[in-house]
Structures are given as structure tokens and as C-alpha cells.
Design an enzyme around this catalytic site. Structure first.
Site, PDB file in Angstrom:
ATOM      1  N   GLU A  13       0.907  -1.094  -0.050  1.00 42.15           N
ATOM      2  CA  GLU A  13      -0.088  -0.287   0.090  1.00 42.15           C
ATOM      3  C   GLU A  13       0.845   1.434  -0.304  1.00 42.15           C
ATOM      4  O   GLU A  13       1.529   1.651   0.788  1.00 42.15           O
ATOM      5  CB  GLU A  13      -0.815   0.219   1.164  1.00 42.15           C
ATOM      6  CG  GLU A  13      -2.144   0.781   1.420  1.00 42.15           C
ATOM      7  CD  GLU A  13      -2.518   1.212   2.366  1.00 42.15           C
ATOM      8  OE1 GLU A  13      -3.050   0.664   2.950  1.00 42.15           O
ATOM      9  OE2 GLU A  13      -2.283   3.204   2.501  1.00 42.15           O
ATOM     10  N   CYS A  46      -3.063   7.804   4.546  1.00 43.49           N
ATOM     11  CA  CYS A  46      -3.192   7.265   3.087  1.00 43.49           C
ATOM     12  C   CYS A  46      -4.119   7.164   2.256  1.00 43.49           C
ATOM     13  O   CYS A  46      -4.382   7.639   1.312  1.00 43.49           O
ATOM     14  CB  CYS A  46      -2.971   5.585   3.269  1.00 43.49           C
ATOM     15  SG  CYS A  46      -4.105   4.777   5.130  1.00 43.49           S
TER      16      CYS A  46
END
Lengths: 523, 523
Positions: B257, B294
Site C-alpha cells: 500500500e 493514506c
């Protein structure tokens, strides 16, 4: 004779560039007359642009239209089956009957129809609804898929008609097929049926496209192009790993089915009970399609002793009695010879075969080799190699400990088989060995040979690296094979009327299985 | 002060080598006293060997034992929460309340308990039975998982306690955690609770292990080691792509990620209806945890005009009024400054902020930038970059066509949001834009900000490259996140009593969902 055309954006077109190649008839060695083009980058570029447009259009289609395309293509294949299997026989040497006409073509048609049915049902999308939080997700198409078909299944795994093709289309993606250069005419005939089905069902013109051959350099460029969604490849480890490097560095999911030696373990009790049947089953499995199958048993294990000697003698007899069938190519014959030579150089002893067969076409004597477990453990890397074709190797075991050590060293494989006694005398041994084999293979077989891969939703035609590139996916079996070409799409707080129909509170499709607040519910 | 110990094979041990590092307190800039070791390869090697043994043992465990470990660990964390959140606050500057104590620690505990419940239920294994052919399959463990945790969620995404850890354990794999060097003491405290839970539930000693820091070179060696089953990484794109290269070439599945700019599109009708609320929501989302999330919106789109100007003015006012919170590190402050400078160099105009803030610790002025759509299209690569921290950038649109062109250029993202009018005036625009945004993002939000990732089975915390490495998987949400660390295991022709219990005809576990001959059935 005019150079064959490539299929770009719904039309048969002249390829860019002048280079061509010819297929040959493996049963006779004769070069076939039609020149086929080796595409330059421009052809790939045209195909990619058309595929990108088609991908956008396909995202907006109703499932019924995609299903109708798959069904129409299936019917077109049935109607054209005579000419297709004739061409496939000519280019591959595989028997028209039963192999091509009665097994592989019907399987190809079945895969298309099963996929059509799944597209209509929509369960493959795995719709998941969290009603309390209004978060919902399902699978959607990943984008244009490039499919590299293998040499060994000209229909059922062909890039323009096989399992990967069907899965990519079912997920809603256009396909750019890279035909295998050993059977270009078969691929051309298949592609024509696909093209007609595209037109008949008014699918976007770039839904299916095909080129015959490209340079390695253009292959690497193709799989790493920004317009590509994912790649599927079935073939050799060397070619697969090259493509993988290029796709990986561009962040493109690539599904590879590469090499596998498919170990078969005969526990002592099984051999004592049914030596004759096991020997015949092994011979049949090893020699089917001249051993040119991804699940062909390249390696089998026997506890040393009289029963092992007897099986090897009888196996060699069966191998000697059967006529070698053609290999797909002269290069394949050379590879097989060099593979057998390498095994011998690493210590294997020839039981029978081990040489090319004179006469028309590319044939090799049915070959059995043997090593002891101690020899194997001396050079495991050299002896654990796929030899593609009609050769297999026995490992005679001094004891169970050596089998365990070998299994710990084993690379990932598609399959692993254990034969065990009906009486129960092998049960303890089975329990010791199974966990070691289990996590090295995708499909574990019990009292069964690995060749023959059923199109079942429970199938795993895949396995740990280097058999494939990811052990969580299968290349055969619907719906499992479809989700390889899908992205997981979540809708968070999206208004009901803006959701895809499978995610709405009230489902229109009564057949779709959905997971709603943790429970699977149909319709 | 003595150097902290690493957790290897169930024991706190002295690391090999002498090199150490220190964390610091981001709120004050002070270096914290405890030296933590930078491990040499020997520590990785010991951890890998212990993990390989643990993996073999874990394959033989009953689900209940793994579930009990997860539950015990969850309870241990609750009991130790005070000391853990104090350490996390000291090392990250994140507020004790509500962030660490009331949100992140409870979320961490919840993830462990949800995973325990799923392990007991066994539905994550997706048992699939084809009774007619006696072919059955389910997911099984993939092998030891190396988890690299990020800097920004010291508990809920920590390599030793977070979502990837929980998923890997739930699938039956041991974990080697690489703690983030910005919060080593927090990780140490978490690992101690994990170690105690391992002992209390008699799990294999190599079930959970942790090292604090390694060289880049050893990181690459670690992820490509043959003993590894899979890798999970959350962090920067540069570090992620380096690890990906190494893991890919060794054939190891790696879940990354990486970076995401999380575009938010305000359609004109939405802004006309609710400008004030949208401005506040945007500010809250951008500034949560100083923008170090994120899913923080780095980019938002406005149709140019008075409403856009007014939103930008008000947003700047809110940004100016709120006190900048600490960034995680001095390096992070430097990165943020250089990111903002790059955007300005590429044509962006500063609306407010754009400089570090004097005073204790690492802080940066809340920053708003703006560009026109034409400017953006001149330098899309430079302007489409993640700036990690409390900065965001508006793109003012000349017209819808320019938005469409920008969306076509957009890289893969974790999220994309569209705000639309309640009245329906934006409906046509929504329909045009949604398909373009849809296939560029994992999670599409409607009238909602992207920060806050619910632990829902329908969540997709993932998305197309380069947001992650594969768009088919999610890092958040159970059971979806578990299957990343699983291999698909097929049993073909295997005798009933040799099958895993979830694949037998008669299921012992009344709660497991299974797909039997195409129908989902519970128990």
C-alpha cells in the site's frame, strides 16, 4: 501465397512489417504453405488503442450482451468444428478423434457456455453489502487483457478461445490474443468465429483481437504498456519469467502458468495391492498427448525393492509397445533430448527410450529414467527439472526419511499425487507425507493421476511459484478463474440509484448470490 | 542505557551487531533515551528459520487455538492500553484522546477479535465442494509473512498488531514484523503483549517475531528469502517499489500500500447547496492526523467561479485558525516542504501555509495550493504527486472536458470522492464522470470524505497501481484481507477421512459458509 491477416479492431488487416513465419506439420515435418506475419510494434499499438476503447465501452454493457457473445462464439465453434479440428490436427499432430474433436473442442465450447452462464448469474462479482454502513463492493473489469496461449492445447487454452480468454471476457475485459506460432492457422480460424460473434452480438469492435507473433522485445513492451489491465501467459518458465519481470515493473498483474513436474508417490501398500493397474495408469498419464501436458507426471516415487523393479520393468514394456506420437515441433524434440541428457548427466539411469525416433515428423522414444533417492539428493536442482514430453523418471527410495527430505526441497507444482492402499496399511505414511506435499502443490490427488483438469468450481489449476506466479488463483474453473481479471470496487455512501444493479437493496437478478451483512443470499 | 531486545522465536534476545538508533518525540523534537538495535542479517535468518518451523506447526493446529491467540492478544492490549497509548503518543505526537486511546487502540482490538471470530467460523477459507466429481478446495496458509508497518498508524497498522498482522495470523501463518523505526518503543510494548499471548495459548514460539530496523540491503534479502510465503508493506512508493522488485523476482506475493492522492470532486450543484459544510468537511479530512493518512485528500476539483473562490478563502481561513499538529519526523517535515516546493515549481499557487512552523517539534503550516486545470494538464506528472502531510491542492476547472482529460491521466488511487447536489442538478455530470473515476480507484465515495476506513467486509482499502500492487485485494475488511495470505488448495479424489474438516461431507462447524455444488450453504 498471401501473408495471413491479423485481427485488429474487428477487421482482418495486413500486419505492419514484412517478416513472416510458417507453421509445420509435426506428424510429417512438412512446412505448411501459409505465411503468417511477425508483427511490429505498430500492430500492438493499434490493438492496445482499440482495446482501451473497447474496455470503456464494455464497462457500460449489460451482462446479457457479454453472455450472448460467449454463447454465440460457442455455437460458431461447434458449427465450424470440422475445419478447426482438421487445422489443429495438421499443426499439432494431436489426434482428431478423440482428442481434438471429442474432447478439446467440446471442452472449449463448454468453457464459453459456463462463462456465459456465470456472466448472467453475476455471482462471480461476489457482491458484498454492509447495509448498516452503506458500504458495498463487488468485482469489476480490470482492463484490456493480453493472453499468451501455449503450444499444447490449441483450442481449450488458445489465447483467442481458451480458459484465460473466456475468463477475461467474462470479467468484462477485451482480449488481445498472442497466438502460439506453432498453430497460427488454427488460431486464425478460431479468431474468425470470435470476430463473427462480436459482430453478431454488436460487441465493441476491439473486444477480441489477435496477432500471431512478435519479437521478445515487443512482447515485453506489450505487457508493460499503460493501456493493459492484466496479462495471462501459459508456457515455458524462461519466457514466463521474462514477461513477469516486465509486467511486474510496470505494476501489471500477470498470471503465469509455467513449469511443473507433478510428483506421484506410490506408497508401498498401494503397489502391493494393485501394481498392474497403477503401472497402466501411470503409462496412460505419462504418454497422453506425448506427455506434452502441464500436469504430466515427470517424477514418481517408489520404495525400493522387488515391487519397484517389477513396476519399472512393466512400465518400460508398455512404453516400448506404444508408438511414439508426434511432438509439437523440432525444437520440442531437441529440448526433450537435451532434458533427458541433462538428467543422465546428473546421475539418472536410462530404463528405456532416450533417443529421437526416425521417420516422419518429430517423435521421441517413450522414455523412462531412474535415480535413487540418494542420487536425487546429491543434485536436486538438476534432477528436479521439467522435461516436457514423453519422458518420466522414477526415484527409488531407501526409506521414508529420504522422501521427506526430497519433498522439503521440492519447488512449487501444479499437482502432487499419493497412491495408498485400500487396506489401510499406508494410512500412517499418508499422514506423515501429505502435509509436506500439500503446501508445495495446488491440487493434491489421492489414488488418481494428475492429467485431466476438470472444469469445476472447486478446481485449482495453479500452485506455488514457479508453477505459477501466485498460489491464490486458478486458471481453470469458473467462477474462480474469472476474478483474476477483476478489480475490487467499493462504493462508500453511494446513493442507491447510482450503484451497479448487483449492489442495490433490491436485486433485479434472481440468480445472483450476494453476501449481505455476512450471510450468503440468492436473489 | 541498554539497547532494546528483539523478539525472536518467543524470546527477547540481544540483536546481532552493535548499530543502534533512537526515536524522537515529534511534539518536542527531543531524542528519546532508549537505543534500539539495527539488526544484521543473522537476526533475519534466525527469525526466518523459527518462522518456517512455526508455519509447519501452525498448519496442524485447530482453528480454535489460533482464534484464542488473537482474542488473548486483544485482551492483553486492552489491559496494557494505558502504557501503550502513552508510548505511542510520545513517539508519534498523535493525541492520546480521542485518537490513540479511543479510536486506534479499540480499532486494533476490534480487528483482532473480528479475525478471531472469522477464524472460528472458517468461512474465510471459502470451502468449495463439487460432490459429483469429488473435487474440493479451500484456502490454506501461504507460509511465513513479513509485515512492514507504516509510520502513521502505530497500533492499527503496526506490523506486530495491525490489519496485515491480524490477516496473516488468521490465515494460519507466522509473522515476522519489521517495526517502523519512528515508533520502536510502541512496537516493543505491543510485541510483548503478543509474546505473552503466544505463551498463554501455547502457540508455536515462532508465531510472532519482531525486529526494529534493518539495512535496505537486508530488507531486499528478507523479502526474497525462500522461507517467506508473502510480504505486506505499507509506506512510501520508493521503498515499496524496491521491495516489490526483490519479492517479484523471487516469485513471492507482495502486497503494497503505497501512495494515493485521493481526489475529491465537488460538482457545482453540491457547492451551491452546501458550501459551508463541504468546506468544513474538507478541512477536517485534510487536517486529521496532520494529513498523514493514506486516504487524506491531496487534490480536489472545483468548477471555477465565485463559489470556488469563496470555498478557497474559507478553507484557508479554517486552515489558518487551527494549530498545526506535529508531523511524525523531521524528515517528514522536510519531505512536506520539498513536496510543496515542487508543486509551486510546477505552477501551483500558494493560498496559505507553505512553510515550517517554528516552535517545539516538527510542524508545518496548514497549506492550501491551487492550480487551474490548464496548468495541471501542462504538467500532470509533477502536479499529481502525493504530498504526505497537512497540505492539499485545488484544481479549478475551466470546464468539464478538462476534468475528464485529467481523470483519464490519473494514476491509480485508494479512493475518489464525488460530491453532488441533493436537488439532482448534478446527476448528468455525475453519470459522465463516475465511470472515469470508478476504474482509477478502489473505493468510490459519494457525498463523503475518504478519511476513515471502516473495518467492513465490504471495504476495499486498496486500488490500482501505484496505490497498491494488485487491485483485486483489500488491506482492510475481514474476511477479504485474510485471503491475501492464503493459497488455494484443491483436493481431487481424496478420501473423506483425509480431507480438512471444512471439506468433508458432514461439517462439524455449524457456522461455516460453504459453496456446495454452486449453492452457498451454512453449516
Amino acid at each position: 501465397m498471401e501473408t495471413a491477416l491479423i485481427l485488429i479492431d474487428g477487421k482482418w488487416q495486413k500486419a505492419s512489417g514484412e517478416a513472416t513465419f510458417h507453421a509445420s506439420n509435426p506428424a510429417t515435418g512438412e512446412t505448411l504453405p501459409t505465411p503468417f506475419p511477425i508483427s511490429e510494434w505498430r500492430d500492438c499499438d493499434l490493438a492496445l488503442s482499440a482495446a482501451a476503447l473497447a474496455a470503456d465501452e464494455m464497462r457500460r454493457l449489460e451482462p446479457e450482451q457479454i453472455a450472448a457473445f460467449l454463447d454465440t462464439y460457442a455455437s460458431n465453434l461447434e458449427a465450424a468444428s470440422q475445419v478447426i479440428v482438421t487445422a489443429a490436427n495438421e499443426e499439432t499432430g494431436l489426434a482428431v478423434s478423440p482428442r481434438l474433436k471429442d474432447n478439446e473442442l467440446p471442452r472449449t465450447v463448454l468453457q464459453l457456455r459456463l462463462a456465459a452462464s456465470e456472466v448472467r448469474e453475476e455471482s462471480w462479482k461476489r457482491p458484498t453489502l454492509d447495509l448498516e454502513r452503506n458500504i458495498r463492493s463487488c468485482f469489476g473489469p480490470i482492463g484490456p487483457v493480453v493472453v499468451f496461449g501455449p503450444n499444447n492445447f490449441p483450442l481449450a487454452f488458445n489465447g483467442i478461445s481458451g480458459g484465460d480468454f473466456v475468463s477475461a471476457i467474462a470479467a468484462g475485459n477485451p482480449v488481445i490474443a498472442k497466438a502460439h506460432p506453432l498453430h497460427p492457422n488454427t488460431s486464425r480460424l478460431l479468431a474468425e468465429e470470435a470476430r463473427k460473434a462480436v459482430a453478431e452480438t454488436r460487441m465493441p469492435s476491439g473486444t477480441v483481437q489477435m496477432i500471431y507473433h512478435i519479437s521478445n522485445e515487443n512482447g515485453l513492451r506489450l505487457v508493460s504498456d499503460p493501456r493493459v489491465g492484466a496479462i495471462a501467459f501459459t508456457g515455458s518458465r524462461a519466457a514466463g519469467l521474462n514477461l513477469k519481470r516486465a509486467a511486474d515493473s510496470a505494476g501489471k498483474p500477470i498470471y503465469l502458468e509455467m513449469s511443473s513436474i507433478n510428483p506421484v508417490i506410490f506408497l508401498p501398500g498401494a503397489l502391493a495391492e494393485e501394481e498392474d493397474r497403477l503401472t497402466r495408469d501411470l503409462a496412460d498419464s505419462c504418454l497422453a498427448a506425448a506427455g506434452q501436458q502441464c500436469t504430466s507426471p515427470n517424477l514418481f516415487f517408489l520404495w525400493q525393492g522387488p515391487k519397484a523393479e517389477s513396476l519399472l520393468t512393466n512400465l518400460a514394456n508398455i512404453f516400448d509397445q506404444r508408438n511414439p506420437q508426434p511432438l509439437f515441433s523440432l525444437a520440442g524434440q531437441h529440448h526433450l533430448q537435451s532434458g533427458v541428457t541433462s538428467l543422465i548427466d546428473a546421475g539418472a539411469q536410462l530404463v528405456t527410450g532416450g533417443h529421437p525416433v526416425e521417420g516422419p515428423g518429430y517423435r521421441y522414444a517413450h522414455t523412462v529414467l531412474r535415480v535413487t533417492s540418494r542420487q536425487f539428493l546429491n543434485k536436486p536442482d538438476e534432477l528436479e527439472r521439467e522435461v516436457f514430453g514423453n519422458a518420466t523418471m522414477a526415484v527409488t527410495l531407501d526409506d521414508t526419511e529420504e522422501l521427506i527430505t526430497i519433498l522439503e526441497l521440492l519447488e512449487g507444482n501444479l499437482t502432487g499425487s499419493i497412491y495408498s492402499a485400500k487396506s489401510g496399511v499406508d494410512d500412517d505414511l499418508y499422514k506423515r507425507i501429505e502435509p509436506l506435499l500439500r503446501h508445495k502443490v495446488g491440487r493434491l490427488l489421492n489414488d488418481k493421476m494428475p492429467t485431466g483438469v476438470a472444469v469445476s468450481p472447486a478446481m485449482q489449476h495453479g500452485g506455488p511459484f514457479p508453477a505459477t506466479s501466485h498460489p491464490g488463483f486458478t486458471a481453470v474453473g469458473i467462477p474462480g478463474s474469472i476474478t483474476r481479471f477483476a478489480m475490487l470496487q467499493c462504493y462508500d455512501g453511494v446513493r442507491e440509484d447510482r450503484l451497479p444493479s448487483v449492489l442495490r437493496n433490491t436485486l433485479q437478478n434472481p440468480n445472483t448470490w450476494r453476501s449481505i451483512n455476512g450471510a450468503w443470499i440468492r436473489g
